[in-house]
Design a protein around this motif. Structure first.
Motif, PDB file in Angstrom:
ATOM      1  N   THR A 164      -1.479   8.330  -1.324  1.00 51.42           N
ATOM      2  CA  THR A 164      -2.338   9.083  -0.413  1.00 51.42           C
ATOM      3  C   THR A 164      -3.334   8.138   0.259  1.00 51.42           C
ATOM      4  O   THR A 164      -3.465   6.973  -0.128  1.00 51.42           O
ATOM      5  CB  THR A 164      -3.127  10.162  -1.174  1.00 51.42           C
ATOM      6  OG1 THR A 164      -4.041   9.498  -2.059  1.00 51.42           O
ATOM      7  CG2 THR A 164      -2.210  11.084  -1.963  1.00 51.42           C
ATOM      8  N   THR A 165      -4.040   8.673   1.217  1.00 49.10           N
ATOM      9  CA  THR A 165      -5.055   7.875   1.910  1.00 49.10           C
ATOM     10  C   THR A 165      -6.077   7.343   0.926  1.00 49.10           C
ATOM     11  O   THR A 165      -6.464   6.175   0.993  1.00 49.10           O
ATOM     12  CB  THR A 165      -5.749   8.721   2.992  1.00 49.10           C
ATOM     13  OG1 THR A 165      -4.764   9.259   3.876  1.00 49.10           O
ATOM     14  CG2 THR A 165      -6.736   7.890   3.778  1.00 49.10           C
ATOM     15  N   GLU A 166      -6.511   8.169   0.003  1.00 50.64           N
ATOM     16  CA  GLU A 166      -7.496   7.732  -0.996  1.00 50.64           C
ATOM     17  C   GLU A 166      -6.911   6.653  -1.909  1.00 50.64           C
ATOM     18  O   GLU A 166      -7.592   5.676  -2.242  1.00 50.64           O
ATOM     19  CB  GLU A 166      -7.969   8.931  -1.830  1.00 50.64           C
ATOM     20  CG  GLU A 166      -9.062   8.584  -2.821  1.00 50.64           C
ATOM     21  CD  GLU A 166     -10.288   7.939  -2.197  1.00 50.64           C
ATOM     22  OE1 GLU A 166     -10.849   7.007  -2.823  1.00 50.64           O
ATOM     23  OE2 GLU A 166     -10.703   8.332  -1.092  1.00 50.64           O
ATOM     24  N   GLN A 167      -5.663   6.793  -2.302  1.00 47.82           N
ATOM     25  CA  GLN A 167      -5.025   5.771  -3.135  1.00 47.82           C
ATOM     26  C   GLN A 167      -4.876   4.448  -2.371  1.00 47.82           C
ATOM     27  O   GLN A 167      -5.084   3.372  -2.932  1.00 47.82           O
ATOM     28  CB  GLN A 167      -3.658   6.261  -3.617  1.00 47.82           C
ATOM     29  CG  GLN A 167      -3.741   7.380  -4.623  1.00 47.82           C
ATOM     30  CD  GLN A 167      -2.382   8.023  -4.881  1.00 47.82           C
ATOM     31  OE1 GLN A 167      -1.493   8.027  -4.030  1.00 47.82           O
ATOM     32  NE2 GLN A 167      -2.231   8.599  -6.084  1.00 47.82           N
ATOM     33  N   GLN A 168      -4.526   4.550  -1.117  1.00 49.69           N
ATOM     34  CA  GLN A 168      -4.398   3.354  -0.292  1.00 49.69           C
ATOM     35  C   GLN A 168      -5.752   2.647  -0.154  1.00 49.69           C
ATOM     36  O   GLN A 168      -5.854   1.422  -0.279  1.00 49.69           O
ATOM     37  CB  GLN A 168      -3.851   3.701   1.089  1.00 49.69           C
ATOM     38  CG  GLN A 168      -2.413   4.159   1.065  1.00 49.69           C
ATOM     39  CD  GLN A 168      -1.940   4.625   2.438  1.00 49.69           C
ATOM     40  OE1 GLN A 168      -2.614   4.436   3.439  1.00 49.69           O
ATOM     41  NE2 GLN A 168      -0.768   5.255   2.468  1.00 49.69           N
ATOM     42  N   ALA A 169      -6.800   3.447   0.072  1.00 51.65           N
ATOM     43  CA  ALA A 169      -8.142   2.871   0.195  1.00 51.65           C
ATOM     44  C   ALA A 169      -8.544   2.187  -1.110  1.00 51.65           C
ATOM     45  O   ALA A 169      -9.127   1.094  -1.094  1.00 51.65           O
ATOM     46  CB  ALA A 169      -9.141   3.952   0.559  1.00 51.65           C
ATOM     47  N   GLN A 170      -8.216   2.795  -2.235  1.00 52.57           N
ATOM     48  CA  GLN A 170      -8.540   2.203  -3.533  1.00 52.57           C
ATOM     49  C   GLN A 170      -7.778   0.891  -3.738  1.00 52.57           C
ATOM     50  O   GLN A 170      -8.335  -0.079  -4.258  1.00 52.57           O
ATOM     51  CB  GLN A 170      -8.234   3.185  -4.672  1.00 52.57           C
ATOM     52  CG  GLN A 170      -8.573   2.660  -6.043  1.00 52.57           C
ATOM     53  CD  GLN A 170     -10.026   2.229  -6.167  1.00 52.57           C
ATOM     54  OE1 GLN A 170     -10.924   2.884  -5.660  1.00 52.57           O
ATOM     55  NE2 GLN A 170     -10.260   1.118  -6.840  1.00 52.57           N
ATOM     56  N   GLN A 171      -6.539   0.846  -3.318  1.00 49.94           N
ATOM     57  CA  GLN A 171      -5.753  -0.389  -3.453  1.00 49.94           C
ATOM     58  C   GLN A 171      -6.380  -1.520  -2.623  1.00 49.94           C
ATOM     59  O   GLN A 171      -6.501  -2.651  -3.101  1.00 49.94           O
ATOM     60  CB  GLN A 171      -4.312  -0.146  -3.019  1.00 49.94           C
ATOM     61  CG  GLN A 171      -3.537   0.752  -3.962  1.00 49.94           C
ATOM     62  CD  GLN A 171      -2.223   1.228  -3.350  1.00 49.94           C
ATOM     63  OE1 GLN A 171      -1.735   0.678  -2.375  1.00 49.94           O
ATOM     64  NE2 GLN A 171      -1.647   2.269  -3.940  1.00 49.94           N
ATOM     65  N   ILE A 172      -6.809  -1.212  -1.415  1.00 48.31           N
ATOM     66  CA  ILE A 172      -7.436  -2.220  -0.553  1.00 48.31           C
ATOM     67  C   ILE A 172      -8.784  -2.639  -1.133  1.00 48.31           C
ATOM     68  O   ILE A 172      -9.125  -3.826  -1.158  1.00 48.31           O
ATOM     69  CB  ILE A 172      -7.568  -1.714   0.899  1.00 48.31           C
ATOM     70  CG1 ILE A 172      -6.168  -1.614   1.517  1.00 48.31           C
ATOM     71  CG2 ILE A 172      -8.453  -2.633   1.718  1.00 48.31           C
ATOM     72  CD1 ILE A 172      -6.134  -1.008   2.884  1.00 48.31           C
ATOM     73  N   ARG A 173      -9.552  -1.671  -1.657  1.00 47.19           N
ATOM     74  CA  ARG A 173     -10.836  -2.012  -2.293  1.00 47.19           C
ATOM     75  C   ARG A 173     -10.634  -2.927  -3.491  1.00 47.19           C
ATOM     76  O   ARG A 173     -11.415  -3.856  -3.731  1.00 47.19           O
ATOM     77  CB  ARG A 173     -11.589  -0.749  -2.704  1.00 47.19           C
ATOM     78  CG  ARG A 173     -12.284  -0.052  -1.551  1.00 47.19           C
ATOM     79  CD  ARG A 173     -13.268   1.000  -2.042  1.00 47.19           C
ATOM     80  NE  ARG A 173     -12.620   2.131  -2.678  1.00 47.19           N
ATOM     81  CZ  ARG A 173     -12.220   3.240  -2.040  1.00 47.19           C
ATOM     82  NH1 ARG A 173     -12.420   3.365  -0.740  1.00 47.19           N
ATOM     83  NH2 ARG A 173     -11.649   4.213  -2.704  1.00 47.19           N
ATOM     84  N   SER A 174      -9.578  -2.701  -4.225  1.00 46.42           N
ATOM     85  CA  SER A 174      -9.283  -3.527  -5.391  1.00 46.42           C
ATOM     86  C   SER A 174      -8.995  -4.977  -4.973  1.00 46.42           C
ATOM     87  O   SER A 174      -9.470  -5.922  -5.603  1.00 46.42           O
ATOM     88  CB  SER A 174      -8.084  -2.946  -6.145  1.00 46.42           C
ATOM     89  OG  SER A 174      -7.728  -3.782  -7.217  1.00 46.42           O
TER      90      SER A 174
ATOM     91  N   ILE B  15       0.843  -1.194   0.000  1.00 47.06           N
ATOM     92  CA  ILE B  15       0.000   0.000   0.000  1.00 47.06           C
ATOM     93  C   ILE B  15       0.877   1.243   0.000  1.00 47.06           C
ATOM     94  O   ILE B  15       1.730   1.405   0.863  1.00 47.06           O
ATOM     95  CB  ILE B  15      -0.944  -0.011   1.217  1.00 47.06           C
ATOM     96  CG1 ILE B  15      -1.826  -1.250   1.153  1.00 47.06           C
ATOM     97  CG2 ILE B  15      -1.782   1.249   1.268  1.00 47.06           C
ATOM     98  CD1 ILE B  15      -2.684  -1.453   2.360  1.00 47.06           C
ATOM     99  N   GLN B  16       0.620   2.109  -0.985  1.00 49.13           N
ATOM    100  CA  GLN B  16       1.388   3.345  -1.118  1.00 49.13           C
ATOM    101  C   GLN B  16       0.474   4.459  -1.572  1.00 49.13           C
ATOM    102  O   GLN B  16      -0.622   4.222  -2.059  1.00 49.13           O
ATOM    103  CB  GLN B  16       2.512   3.160  -2.142  1.00 49.13           C
ATOM    104  CG  GLN B  16       3.526   2.116  -1.756  1.00 49.13           C
ATOM    105  CD  GLN B  16       4.581   1.936  -2.836  1.00 49.13           C
ATOM    106  OE1 GLN B  16       4.502   2.515  -3.911  1.00 49.13           O
ATOM    107  NE2 GLN B  16       5.580   1.125  -2.530  1.00 49.13           N
TER     108      GLN B  16
END
Length: 87
Positions: free
Chosen positions: A56-66, A53-54
């Motif tokens: 911003t917070t939103e990018q991290q959340a998107q990675q986890i959602r993926s 996970i890398q």
């Protein structure tokens, strides 16, 4: 030995043996369901832990959602089958 053979023809004994067999089958079904649910949880946790996970917070959340979008359907299938096995 004749008296012992008559023991198996006893209706009360047969009923109790049937009850014991049903209880054992129920316990096995419950154990299978528990194992399936645990596997679903472990599979989800392992998948999320493997993500690097890398951002911003939103990018991290998107990675986890993926990751969840990939893993979740399989986990739901395991849990659904486990619940159906209990019915």
């Amino acid at each position: 030995m004749e008296g012992f053979g008559g023991f198996f023809n006893d209706p009360d004994f047969q009923r109790r043996m049937q009850e014991m067999a049903e209880q054992m089958q129920s316990a096995q079904t419950l154990q299978w369901a528990d194992n399936a649910i645990k596997l679903a949880v472990d599979m989800t946790v392992a998948a999320i832990n493997r993500v690097n996970i890398q951002g911003t917070t939103e990018q991290q959340a998107q990675q986890i959602r993926s990751v969840m979008a990939t893993v979740f359907p399989e986990a739901v299938t395991l849990v659904r089958e486990a619940r159906q096995g209990l019915q």
